[in-house]
Design a protein around this motif. Structure first.
Motif, mmCIF file in Angstrom:
data_model
loop_
_atom_site.group_PDB
_atom_site.id
_atom_site.type_symbol
_atom_site.label_atom_id
_atom_site.label_comp_id
_atom_site.label_asym_id
_atom_site.label_seq_id
_atom_site.Cartn_x
_atom_site.Cartn_y
_atom_site.Cartn_z
ATOM 1 N N ASP A 1 0.837 -1.202 0.000
ATOM 2 C CA ASP A 1 0.000 0.000 0.000
ATOM 3 C C ASP A 1 0.873 1.254 0.000
ATOM 4 O OD1 ASP A 1 -2.316 1.446 -0.048
ATOM 5 O OD2 ASP A 1 -2.657 1.358 2.114
ATOM 6 N N CYS A 2 1.832 1.261 -0.903
ATOM 7 C CA CYS A 2 2.808 2.357 -0.907
ATOM 8 C C CYS A 2 2.936 3.067 -2.242
ATOM 9 C CB CYS A 2 4.191 1.819 -0.546
ATOM 10 S SG CYS A 2 4.896 0.755 -1.845
ATOM 11 N N CYS A 3 2.574 2.353 -3.332
ATOM 12 C CA CYS A 3 3.065 2.762 -4.644
ATOM 13 C C CYS A 3 2.043 2.417 -5.717
ATOM 14 C CB CYS A 3 4.382 2.045 -4.945
ATOM 15 S SG CYS A 3 5.446 1.801 -3.498
ATOM 16 N N GLY A 4 2.445 2.557 -6.975
ATOM 17 C CA GLY A 4 1.595 2.166 -8.075
ATOM 18 C C GLY A 4 2.020 0.824 -8.627
ATOM 19 N N ALA A 5 1.050 -0.024 -8.949
ATOM 20 C CA ALA A 5 1.350 -1.351 -9.479
ATOM 21 C C ALA A 5 0.329 -1.712 -10.545
ATOM 22 C CB ALA A 5 1.348 -2.399 -8.370
ATOM 23 N N GLY A 6 0.795 -1.984 -11.758
ATOM 24 C CA GLY A 6 -0.076 -2.373 -12.853
ATOM 25 C C GLY A 6 0.317 -3.729 -13.397
ATOM 26 N N TYR A 7 -0.687 -4.582 -13.614
ATOM 27 C CA TYR A 7 -0.425 -5.956 -14.074
ATOM 28 C C TYR A 7 -1.349 -6.259 -15.243
ATOM 29 C CZ TYR A 7 -0.359 -11.102 -13.880
ATOM 30 O OH TYR A 7 -0.248 -12.431 -14.190
ATOM 31 N N TYR A 8 -0.775 -6.687 -16.371
ATOM 32 C CA TYR A 8 -1.552 -6.956 -17.569
ATOM 33 C C TYR A 8 -1.550 -8.437 -17.925
ATOM 34 C CZ TYR A 8 -0.690 -1.963 -17.657
ATOM 35 O OH TYR A 8 -0.597 -0.638 -17.283
ATOM 36 N N HIS A 9 -1.415 -9.280 -16.905
ATOM 37 C CA HIS A 9 -1.442 -10.733 -17.060
ATOM 38 C C HIS A 9 -0.373 -11.225 -18.034
ATOM 39 C CE1 HIS A 9 -5.310 -9.951 -15.117
ATOM 40 N NE2 HIS A 9 -5.220 -11.191 -14.683
ATOM 41 N N ALA A 10 0.781 -10.584 -17.934
ATOM 42 C CA ALA A 10 1.964 -11.014 -18.666
ATOM 43 C C ALA A 10 3.091 -11.148 -17.644
ATOM 44 C CB ALA A 10 2.306 -10.011 -19.759
ATOM 45 N N SER A 11 4.308 -11.306 -18.123
ATOM 46 C CA SER A 11 5.415 -11.492 -17.184
ATOM 47 C C SER A 11 5.870 -10.179 -16.562
ATOM 48 C CB SER A 11 6.593 -12.158 -17.896
ATOM 49 O OG SER A 11 6.986 -11.390 -19.027
ATOM 50 N N ALA A 12 5.629 -9.048 -17.256
ATOM 51 C CA ALA A 12 6.096 -7.756 -16.763
ATOM 52 C C ALA A 12 5.044 -7.089 -15.881
ATOM 53 C CB ALA A 12 6.457 -6.845 -17.927
ATOM 54 N N VAL A 13 5.526 -6.317 -14.908
ATOM 55 C CA VAL A 13 4.665 -5.578 -13.981
ATOM 56 C C VAL A 13 5.126 -4.125 -13.966
ATOM 57 C CG1 VAL A 13 3.897 -5.355 -11.586
ATOM 58 C CG2 VAL A 13 4.288 -7.621 -12.556
ATOM 59 N N HIS A 14 4.171 -3.202 -14.013
ATOM 60 C CA HIS A 14 4.489 -1.785 -13.867
ATOM 61 C C HIS A 14 4.624 -1.461 -12.386
ATOM 62 C CE1 HIS A 14 4.022 2.654 -14.468
ATOM 63 N NE2 HIS A 14 3.485 2.551 -13.264
ATOM 64 N N ILE A 15 5.735 -0.827 -12.026
ATOM 65 C CA ILE A 15 5.981 -0.389 -10.648
ATOM 66 C C ILE A 15 6.309 1.094 -10.682
ATOM 67 C CG2 ILE A 15 7.374 -0.686 -8.571
ATOM 68 C CD1 ILE A 15 5.878 -3.190 -9.253
ATOM 69 N N ASP A 16 5.656 1.891 -9.825
ATOM 70 C CA ASP A 16 6.038 3.298 -9.729
ATOM 71 C C ASP A 16 5.966 3.766 -8.288
ATOM 72 O OD1 ASP A 16 3.478 4.677 -9.051
ATOM 73 O OD2 ASP A 16 2.833 4.127 -11.058
ATOM 74 N N VAL A 17 6.574 4.911 -8.030
ATOM 75 C CA VAL A 17 6.612 5.460 -6.676
ATOM 76 C C VAL A 17 5.671 6.658 -6.564
ATOM 77 C CG1 VAL A 17 8.869 4.586 -6.011
ATOM 78 C CG2 VAL A 17 8.734 6.708 -7.318
ATOM 79 N N GLY A 18 4.555 6.566 -7.264
ATOM 80 C CA GLY A 18 3.489 7.541 -7.124
ATOM 81 C C GLY A 18 2.556 7.149 -5.994
ATOM 82 N N PRO A 19 1.362 7.702 -5.973
ATOM 83 C CA PRO A 19 0.399 7.373 -4.914
ATOM 84 C C PRO A 19 0.043 5.892 -4.920
ATOM 85 C CG PRO A 19 -0.291 9.309 -6.145
ATOM 86 C CD PRO A 19 0.855 8.716 -6.899
ATOM 87 N N SER A 20 -0.434 5.396 -3.795
ATOM 88 C CA SER A 20 -0.823 3.999 -3.674
ATOM 89 C C SER A 20 -2.066 3.719 -4.515
ATOM 90 C CB SER A 20 -1.102 3.661 -2.204
ATOM 91 O OG SER A 20 -1.511 2.315 -2.079
ATOM 92 N N ARG A 21 -1.920 2.844 -5.512
ATOM 93 C CA ARG A 21 -3.027 2.459 -6.373
ATOM 94 C C ARG A 21 -2.590 1.231 -7.155
ATOM 95 N NH1 ARG A 21 0.540 5.327 -8.665
ATOM 96 N NH2 ARG A 21 0.626 5.803 -10.906
#
Length: 299
Positions: free
Chosen positions: A153-173
């Motif tokens: 619950d710290c950052c941004g995380a996006g997952y598109y059901h592939a091997s790669a994951v989006h990680i960012d240090v923006g707001p928790s979402r």
């Protein structure tokens, strides 16, 4: 969401007490052992000791990290050490292998090119700020990595059901391909402008560098008078350095990354302080009148 984020920071402070030794060796709530293994098929990679035992972050190593993330030599932006520290934390706690940078830094032109081709690239992408990366971690499935970041619950995380994951240090979402909101252009007209401090852990009397991000429309104007808040209550006042007017105009992304002020000496120690910045020139009424930074600890 903000209350949950505060609870997460409080939990981290219990896990990582701010003793003199601890605060001297790291500057972020979420940071690993100071060594991270990064690879990029286009720019190479290696094991990066980005933090020394004494708590310094060598610029020479940071420059090499910028290269790995694809930051061009002439760019005014660089990869935020906050992001590097988070990747180090994830690698250590998940016991993963090398982190492959699938997509690191993006120039505005690169990001717009992705958007024109129909890719899932937000107009206010954190990749533009050097605060995001799409990654794969050897030995760790993408879904597991995504779920672990969500649990922080710290950052941004996006997952598109592939091997790669989006990680960012923006707001928790968090989001997946069905809930990105990219097509809605949620950040248009500076609606999602954010404020990030260089570090998380500070001492009274220390200088604080800050950057504004997710700005779509320039120029904007900030008031030089800022406030330090604790759970919404103003506990201290300060002023942006080198501010000679009552409204400091920020014409571009480079200027948005160079806000500096000094923590008042004698300030009572704070574990969940935030910096409140207000705007005196807003290109659109959709832009908030004031925003607060990520939580910081002041000792």
């Amino acid at each position: 969401m903000p209350n949950a984020a505060l609870c997460s920071v409080a939990a981290l402070l219990l896990l990582f007490p701010l003793t003199a030794g601890a605060s001297a060796s790291r500057r972020f709530f979420l940071e690993g052992d100071g060594i991270v293994h990064l690879v990029n098929a286009h720019t190479g990679g290696g094991v990066m000791a980005y933090r020394t035992p004494g708590g310094d972050y060598p610029k020479s190593v940071h420059r090499r990290i910028n290269q790995i993330f694809g930051v061009p030599p002439h760019a005014s932006e660089g990869i935020a050490l906050r992001l590097v520290a988070l990747l180090d934390y994830l690698q250590d706690h998940l016991r993963g292998g090398p982190i492959r940078i699938v997509s690191g830094y993006r120039s505005p032109a690169d990001n717009e090119g992705l958007r024109r081709r129909g890719r899932l690239a937000a107009r206010t992408s954190m990749h533009l700020e050097g605060m995001a990366a799409d990654i794969e971690m050897e030995g760790v499935e993408g879904k597991r990595l995504w779920e672990f970041v969500r649990s922080l619950d710290c950052c941004g995380a996006g997952y598109y059901h592939a091997s790669a994951v989006h990680i960012d240090v923006g707001p928790s979402r968090f989001w997946d391909e069905t809930s990105t909101g990219v097509e809605q252009d949620l950040g248009a007209r500076n609606r999602l402008v954010l404020l990030r401090t260089e570090w998380d852990l500070y001492r009274a009397g220390e200088q604080v560098r800050m950057a504004l991000g997710r700005i779509t429309d320039y120029p904007i104007g900030v008031r030089p008078a800022i406030q330090v808040t604790d759970r919404g209550r103003v506990v201290a006042a300060a002023r942006l350095e080198h501010a000679r007017t009552t409204c400091v105009i920020i014409p571009n992304r480079g200027a948005a990354r160079s806000l500096v002020w000094t923590i008042p000496r004698g300030l009572t120690p704070l574990d969940r302080a935030r910096v409140r910045l207000s705007f005196c020139h807003r290109p659109s009424p959709d832009m908030p009148e004031a925003i607060e930074s990520n939580p910081i600890s002041i000792r």
